[in-house]
Design an enzyme around this catalytic site. Structure first.
Site, PDB file in Angstrom:
ATOM      1  N   GLY A  70      25.727 -30.143 -79.837  1.00  0.00           N
ATOM      2  CA  GLY A  70      24.329 -29.834 -80.111  1.00  0.00           C
ATOM      3  C   GLY A  70      23.321 -30.573 -79.262  1.00  0.00           C
ATOM      4  N   GLN A  71      23.789 -31.283 -78.220  1.00  0.00           N
ATOM      5  CA  GLN A  71      22.840 -31.953 -77.334  1.00  0.00           C
ATOM      6  C   GLN A  71      21.982 -30.894 -76.629  1.00  0.00           C
ATOM      7  OE1 GLN A  71      26.107 -32.431 -77.403  1.00  0.00           O
ATOM      8  NE2 GLN A  71      26.575 -34.600 -77.517  1.00  0.00           N
ATOM      9  N   ALA A  72      20.768 -31.270 -76.268  1.00  0.00           N
ATOM     10  CA  ALA A  72      19.821 -30.322 -75.664  1.00  0.00           C
ATOM     11  C   ALA A  72      20.425 -29.587 -74.475  1.00  0.00           C
ATOM     12  CB  ALA A  72      18.549 -31.056 -75.258  1.00  0.00           C
TER      13      ALA A  72
END
Length: 181
Positions: A70-72
């Site tokens: 879910g990191q950018a």
């Protein structure tokens, strides 16, 4: 003959593999939740780079879970995982008030894609075991979930660490997926 037998077996006993994508911002608890669902316990995890997969059976449904980072920088790749998904699990960190707007934008981007409108959406309001967390109703209002009129969605308060609420969320999802299987 073998193909006919396996097709009959699958139709009678529900062994068709269903693909689920577990999405959410980094540190929401997606991987811990993934292991809680598949193994029935919390496991020490590290931030997911790329994806993890777990296969398990729940209520006669064979579920293939894609736990996607879910990191950018990884969120743009979610669309590739969503192709052919039978359901979406979106995990929210109930303690992360500062990034609730970002989580809402990402959720709306995911469900806004035409291909995902027909699949059930389970939102886990995770970390309910943490003091001063937001409840499911508060998160629902902040995420504007009632505006998702085209989606079949459910929000479930849970704790990936303790397992509280996980079965209830999976039961809702299994009821939707069982009708499709």
């Amino acid at each position: 003959m073998g193909v006919a037998a396996s097709t009959l077996w699958a139709s009678l006993f529900g062994s068709r593999q269903l693909k689920l994508c577990i999405l959410g911002l980094d540190n929401a608890g997606k991987t811990t939740l993934c292991y809680q669902m598949s193994m029935g316990q919390a496991v020490a995890t590290a931030p997911t780079v790329g994806s993890n997969t777990e296969l398990f059976t729940y209520r006669n449904l064979q579920l293939l879970l894609y736990d996607v980072g879910g990191q950018a920088a990884l969120r743009a790749g979610w669309a590739a995982y969503l192709q052919g998904a039978d359901g979406i699990i979106f995990v929210l960190d109930s303690t992360d008030r500062e990034r609730l707007g970002t989580a809402r934008e990402e959720l709306w981007r995911v469900v806004g894609e035409q291909a995902q409108r027909a699949v059930p959406l389970l939102l886990f309001a995770n970390k309910q075991d943490v003091r001063a967390c937001m409840g499911a109703a508060e998160i629902s209002a902040a995420m504007r979930l009632t505006e998702l009129r085209h989606a079949d969605w459910h929000i479930q308060a849970c704790s990936a660490l303790t397992g509280d609420g996980v079965t209830q969320g999976l039961d809702w999802l299994a009821a939707r997926l069982g009708a499709k299987a």
